[in-house]
Design a protein around this motif. Structure first.
Motif, PDB file in Angstrom:
ATOM      1  N   PRO A 185      33.708  31.584  34.282  1.00  0.00           N
ATOM      2  CA  PRO A 185      34.730  30.712  33.682  1.00  0.00           C
ATOM      3  C   PRO A 185      36.133  31.206  33.983  1.00  0.00           C
ATOM      4  CG  PRO A 185      33.007  31.270  32.099  1.00  0.00           C
ATOM      5  CD  PRO A 185      32.790  32.136  33.295  1.00  0.00           C
ATOM      6  N   LYS A 186      37.073  30.272  34.089  1.00  0.00           N
ATOM      7  CA  LYS A 186      38.466  30.646  34.334  1.00  0.00           C
ATOM      8  C   LYS A 186      39.015  31.390  33.123  1.00  0.00           C
ATOM      9  CE  LYS A 186      42.979  28.694  35.497  1.00  0.00           C
ATOM     10  NZ  LYS A 186      43.730  27.459  35.800  1.00  0.00           N
ATOM     11  N   VAL A 187      39.774  32.444  33.382  1.00  0.00           N
ATOM     12  CA  VAL A 187      40.351  33.248  32.309  1.00  0.00           C
ATOM     13  C   VAL A 187      41.710  32.678  31.933  1.00  0.00           C
ATOM     14  CG1 VAL A 187      41.114  35.546  31.612  1.00  0.00           C
ATOM     15  CG2 VAL A 187      39.175  35.292  33.183  1.00  0.00           C
ATOM     16  N   GLY A 188      41.927  32.419  30.648  1.00  0.00           N
ATOM     17  CA  GLY A 188      43.214  31.934  30.170  1.00  0.00           C
ATOM     18  C   GLY A 188      44.267  33.022  30.277  1.00  0.00           C
ATOM     19  N   ARG A 189      45.517  32.619  30.455  1.00  0.00           N
ATOM     20  CA  ARG A 189      46.575  33.608  30.672  1.00  0.00           C
ATOM     21  C   ARG A 189      46.804  34.496  29.455  1.00  0.00           C
ATOM     22  NH1 ARG A 189      49.691  33.860  34.629  1.00  0.00           N
ATOM     23  NH2 ARG A 189      51.623  34.308  33.513  1.00  0.00           N
ATOM     24  N   ASN A 190      46.494  33.995  28.261  1.00  0.00           N
ATOM     25  CA  ASN A 190      46.697  34.782  27.051  1.00  0.00           C
ATOM     26  C   ASN A 190      45.427  35.490  26.577  1.00  0.00           C
ATOM     27  OD1 ASN A 190      49.529  34.353  26.489  1.00  0.00           O
ATOM     28  ND2 ASN A 190      48.982  32.221  26.063  1.00  0.00           N
ATOM     29  N   GLU A 191      44.360  35.349  27.318  1.00  0.00           N
ATOM     30  CA  GLU A 191      43.104  36.009  26.957  1.00  0.00           C
ATOM     31  C   GLU A 191      43.095  37.443  27.491  1.00  0.00           C
ATOM     32  OE1 GLU A 191      39.810  33.700  28.301  1.00  0.00           O
ATOM     33  OE2 GLU A 191      40.462  31.881  27.271  1.00  0.00           O
ATOM     34  N   PRO A 192      42.232  38.294  26.911  1.00  0.00           N
ATOM     35  CA  PRO A 192      42.128  39.672  27.417  1.00  0.00           C
ATOM     36  C   PRO A 192      41.717  39.678  28.880  1.00  0.00           C
ATOM     37  CG  PRO A 192      41.035  39.458  25.303  1.00  0.00           C
ATOM     38  CD  PRO A 192      41.374  38.062  25.751  1.00  0.00           C
ATOM     39  N   CYS A 193      42.316  40.563  29.665  1.00  0.00           N
ATOM     40  CA  CYS A 193      41.991  40.647  31.083  1.00  0.00           C
ATOM     41  C   CYS A 193      40.558  41.137  31.264  1.00  0.00           C
ATOM     42  CB  CYS A 193      42.956  41.595  31.796  1.00  0.00           C
ATOM     43  SG  CYS A 193      42.773  41.566  33.595  1.00  0.00           S
ATOM     44  N   PRO A 194      39.785  40.476  32.109  1.00  0.00           N
ATOM     45  CA  PRO A 194      38.382  40.876  32.299  1.00  0.00           C
ATOM     46  C   PRO A 194      38.214  42.248  32.949  1.00  0.00           C
ATOM     47  CG  PRO A 194      38.992  39.180  33.888  1.00  0.00           C
ATOM     48  CD  PRO A 194      40.120  39.280  32.901  1.00  0.00           C
ATOM     49  N   CYS A 195      39.316  42.852  33.423  1.00  0.00           N
ATOM     50  CA  CYS A 195      39.185  44.166  34.044  1.00  0.00           C
ATOM     51  C   CYS A 195      38.967  45.273  33.012  1.00  0.00           C
ATOM     52  CB  CYS A 195      40.410  44.492  34.893  1.00  0.00           C
ATOM     53  SG  CYS A 195      41.886  44.937  33.934  1.00  0.00           S
ATOM     54  N   GLY A 196      39.187  44.922  31.710  1.00  0.00           N
ATOM     55  CA  GLY A 196      38.948  45.897  30.654  1.00  0.00           C
ATOM     56  C   GLY A 196      40.171  46.717  30.270  1.00  0.00           C
ATOM     57  N   SER A 197      41.357  46.317  30.707  1.00  0.00           N
ATOM     58  CA  SER A 197      42.571  47.077  30.423  1.00  0.00           C
ATOM     59  C   SER A 197      43.073  46.894  29.001  1.00  0.00           C
ATOM     60  CB  SER A 197      43.683  46.662  31.391  1.00  0.00           C
ATOM     61  OG  SER A 197      44.066  45.313  31.144  1.00  0.00           O
ATOM     62  N   ALA A 198      42.553  45.861  28.301  1.00  0.00           N
ATOM     63  CA  ALA A 198      42.972  45.500  26.940  1.00  0.00           C
ATOM     64  C   ALA A 198      44.313  44.757  26.934  1.00  0.00           C
ATOM     65  CB  ALA A 198      43.041  46.728  26.031  1.00  0.00           C
ATOM     66  N   LYS A 199      44.891  44.550  28.100  1.00  0.00           N
ATOM     67  CA  LYS A 199      46.116  43.765  28.200  1.00  0.00           C
ATOM     68  C   LYS A 199      45.754  42.293  28.340  1.00  0.00           C
ATOM     69  CE  LYS A 199      48.767  47.344  30.644  1.00  0.00           C
ATOM     70  NZ  LYS A 199      49.516  47.648  31.890  1.00  0.00           N
ATOM     71  N   LYS A 200      46.755  41.416  28.048  1.00  0.00           N
ATOM     72  CA  LYS A 200      46.552  40.004  28.318  1.00  0.00           C
ATOM     73  C   LYS A 200      46.471  39.783  29.832  1.00  0.00           C
ATOM     74  CE  LYS A 200      48.730  38.068  24.171  1.00  0.00           C
ATOM     75  NZ  LYS A 200      49.782  37.171  23.662  1.00  0.00           N
ATOM     76  N   TYR A 201      45.687  38.774  30.209  1.00  0.00           N
ATOM     77  CA  TYR A 201      45.469  38.499  31.632  1.00  0.00           C
ATOM     78  C   TYR A 201      46.791  38.281  32.358  1.00  0.00           C
ATOM     79  CZ  TYR A 201      43.771  36.091  35.822  1.00  0.00           C
ATOM     80  OH  TYR A 201      43.516  35.709  37.115  1.00  0.00           O
ATOM     81  N   LYS A 202      47.732  37.573  31.701  1.00  0.00           N
ATOM     82  CA  LYS A 202      49.009  37.241  32.373  1.00  0.00           C
ATOM     83  C   LYS A 202      49.868  38.476  32.635  1.00  0.00           C
ATOM     84  CE  LYS A 202      51.548  36.110  28.106  1.00  0.00           C
ATOM     85  NZ  LYS A 202      52.207  35.000  27.376  1.00  0.00           N
ATOM     86  N   LYS A 203      49.616  39.568  31.886  1.00  0.00           N
ATOM     87  CA  LYS A 203      50.397  40.790  32.076  1.00  0.00           C
ATOM     88  C   LYS A 203      49.612  41.849  32.851  1.00  0.00           C
ATOM     89  CE  LYS A 203      53.494  40.216  28.167  1.00  0.00           C
ATOM     90  NZ  LYS A 203      54.067  40.869  26.949  1.00  0.00           N
ATOM     91  N   CYS A 204      48.442  41.451  33.347  1.00  0.00           N
ATOM     92  CA  CYS A 204      47.622  42.412  34.083  1.00  0.00           C
ATOM     93  C   CYS A 204      47.246  41.817  35.438  1.00  0.00           C
ATOM     94  CB  CYS A 204      46.398  42.792  33.269  1.00  0.00           C
ATOM     95  SG  CYS A 204      45.450  44.187  33.948  1.00  0.00           S
ATOM     96  N   CYS A 205      45.978  41.496  35.651  1.00  0.00           N
ATOM     97  CA  CYS A 205      45.540  40.999  36.954  1.00  0.00           C
ATOM     98  C   CYS A 205      46.058  39.603  37.267  1.00  0.00           C
ATOM     99  CB  CYS A 205      44.002  41.003  37.031  1.00  0.00           C
ATOM    100  SG  CYS A 205      43.301  42.666  36.952  1.00  0.00           S
ATOM    101  N   GLY A 206      46.489  38.862  36.242  1.00  0.00           N
ATOM    102  CA  GLY A 206      47.009  37.514  36.463  1.00  0.00           C
ATOM    103  C   GLY A 206      48.506  37.465  36.611  1.00  0.00           C
ATOM    104  N   ALA A 207      49.145  38.642  36.715  1.00  0.00           N
ATOM    105  CA  ALA A 207      50.612  38.685  36.837  1.00  0.00           C
ATOM    106  C   ALA A 207      51.068  38.120  38.160  1.00  0.00           C
ATOM    107  CB  ALA A 207      51.080  40.120  36.695  1.00  0.00           C
TER     108      ALA A 207
END
Length: 207
Positions: A185-207
């Protein structure tokens, strides 16, 4: 079965160059990254082929090869709407044809690097070749690229031209691009990043 011959027009070639120039002048990294991501999704074999120059000749040569390969893709893509996906077989076959064609040209090595192309290949895509020749000559003259780098990257650039020309015409079809089907499933920008960093996706792999 071959399709009708497709020749990328001079107008499309110039429009592509204008678009690249504007992106560069504006420093529009967002648009450039978006284009790079699309190229990675749609033309992975092209990227791998061009990037091999980096493995063999270093980062500067690799970056130049990827840039010129991307430019060729953008010209064809603008002309036809969406290019078929090249495969390694497309590129291998195109490489054999380009090598055979240029080897048949007498005294080719004595010519300036931007003129080292076979007339039979130029005839297939005259406007693309004219622009590539012009750009490589300018890059070498302005020291944006060394003559040694140009010597390395011009042959694979011609291979990519031949591969797209053949794929679009149907001589050696590539893969038809359909809708992208996500395996997860597509990861929402405000959801936890699936990489496990505990950051929001938009501030991690989705930046």
């Amino acid at each position: 079965m071959a399709n009708e011959k497709v020749v990328v027009s001079a107008e499309v070639v110039d429009a592509t160059i204008d678009a690249f120039t504007k992106l560069d002048e504006k420093g529009d990294k967002r648009s450039m990254n978006k284009m790079a991501r699309r190229l990675g999704r749609e033309q992975p074999a092209l990227l791998q082929y061009a990037a091999k120059c980096r493995e063999d000749h270093g980062d500067d040569v690799g970056e130049a090869a990827v840039f010129y390969g991307t430019l060729v893709w953008a010209m064809f893509d603008r002309h036809v709407g969406k290019c078929p996906r090249l495969t390694s077989d497309n590129l291998t076959a195109a490489e054999a044809i380009v090598n055979e064609s240029v080897e048949a040209v007498e005294d080719l090595a004595a010519k300036p690097i931007h003129e080292r192309s076979a007339p039979a290949l130029v005839e297939c895509q005259p406007h693309v070749y004219a622009k590539l020749s012009e750009l490589i000559a300018e890059d070498v003259a302005e020291d944006a690229m060394s003559e040694a780098t140009a010597t390395v990257i011009y042959p694979p650039t011609q291979v990519i031209v031949e591969a797209f020309d053949a794929a679009i015409e149907g001589r050696r079809p590539g893969e038809r691009l359909g809708p992208i089907v996500r395996e997860t499933p597509k990861v929402g920008r405000n959801e936890p990043c699936p990489c496990g960093s505990a950051k929001k996706y938009k501030k991690c792999c989705g930046a």
